[in-house]
Enzyme design. Structure first.
Site: not given
Ligand code: ADP
Length: 207
Positions: A40-46, A114
């Site tokens: 998933g995209l950066s900031g998607s929640g991984k 990825s």
């Molecule tokens: P990634 O690892 O994909 O780059 P992050 O996990 O670092 O993403 O960041 C995701 C952000 O989105 C966090 O600040 C998190 O608190 C927020 N967020 C909001 N809602 C959700 C959700 N349902 N699931 C996961 N993250 C969420």
């Protein structure tokens, strides 16, 4: 680099068949090992989902390891950048690492952007299709950019980062992921619960 690979191969004698097997370790750990591959995209929640999912799995007696993009890039892959070639090598190495954990009976939760089908296909090929659980963390780019957890979207928009996925480098959304988890309008707990329910049957030990 390739030349060296060929020279070395003649003198390498893997002993994979001699070390204690995966089945024995899975029985010992009372679980089926799998690679939960989050894309998933950066900031998607991984990363957020991986951390919470791991807590839930540990609570239920599963033995896990989170493999996260930034951790890996700070260590084993600290000589790689974000060109297509380096991204491919980044994922190849991490897939090989995940496979070692897999053969040790451990469930890995991988968080890597990825971004392309080819990259994910390569990871799947290395790990093996039956053990590769592809999870698409499906968050629209507008939301990721609004969250901008690490301030990277702002920098990419300002032209300070080249090859930033979703802005000036491609992200191909998977079309046949094993699981799709949405985070838009969902709490972290809701997204983690969705994933947990789908994962548990796949990692529960059966003889
Ligand atoms: P990634 O690892 O994909 O780059 P992050 O996990 O670092 O993403 O960041 C995701 C952000 O989105 C966090 O600040 C998190 O608190 C927020 N967020 C909001 N809602 C959700 C959700 N349902 N699931 C996961 N993250 C969420």
């Amino acid at each position: 680099m390739l030349k060296m690979k060929h020279q070395q191969n003649k003198n390498i004698f893997p002993i994979f068949d001699k070390i204690a097997g995966r089945a024995e370790k899975e029985q010992f750990l009372n679980q089926k090992s799998k690679v939960i591959w989050m894309t998933g995209l950066s900031g998607s929640g991984k990363t957020t989902i991986a951390i919470e999912l791991e807590k839930e799995l540990l609570k239920r007696g599963f033995f896990t390891q989170v493999l996260d993009g930034d951790n890996v890039r700070a260590g084993i892959n600290n000589n790689l950048g974000f060109s297509e070639e380096d991204r491919t090598e980044n994922i190849r190495r991490i897939a090989e690492v995940a496979k070692l954990f897999l053969n040790g009976g451990i469930i890995t939760i991988n968080c890597f952007v990825s971004p392309t089908n080819a990259i994910r296909e390569n990871a799947k090929k290395i790990i093996g299709a039956t053990d590769f659980i592809e999870v698409f963390i499906d968050t629209p780019i507008e939301i990721c950019e609004k969250r901008d957890v690490k301030g990277l979207y702002k920098k990419a928009r300002a032209g300070e980062i080249k090859d930033f996925t979703g802005i000036n480098a491609p992200f191909e959304a998977p079309t046949n992921a094993t699981l799709v988890v949405e985070t838009k309008n969902k709490t972290i707990t809701q997204s983690v619960d969705d994933l947990l329910v789908a994962i548990l049957p796949l990692i529960t030990y059966k003889k």
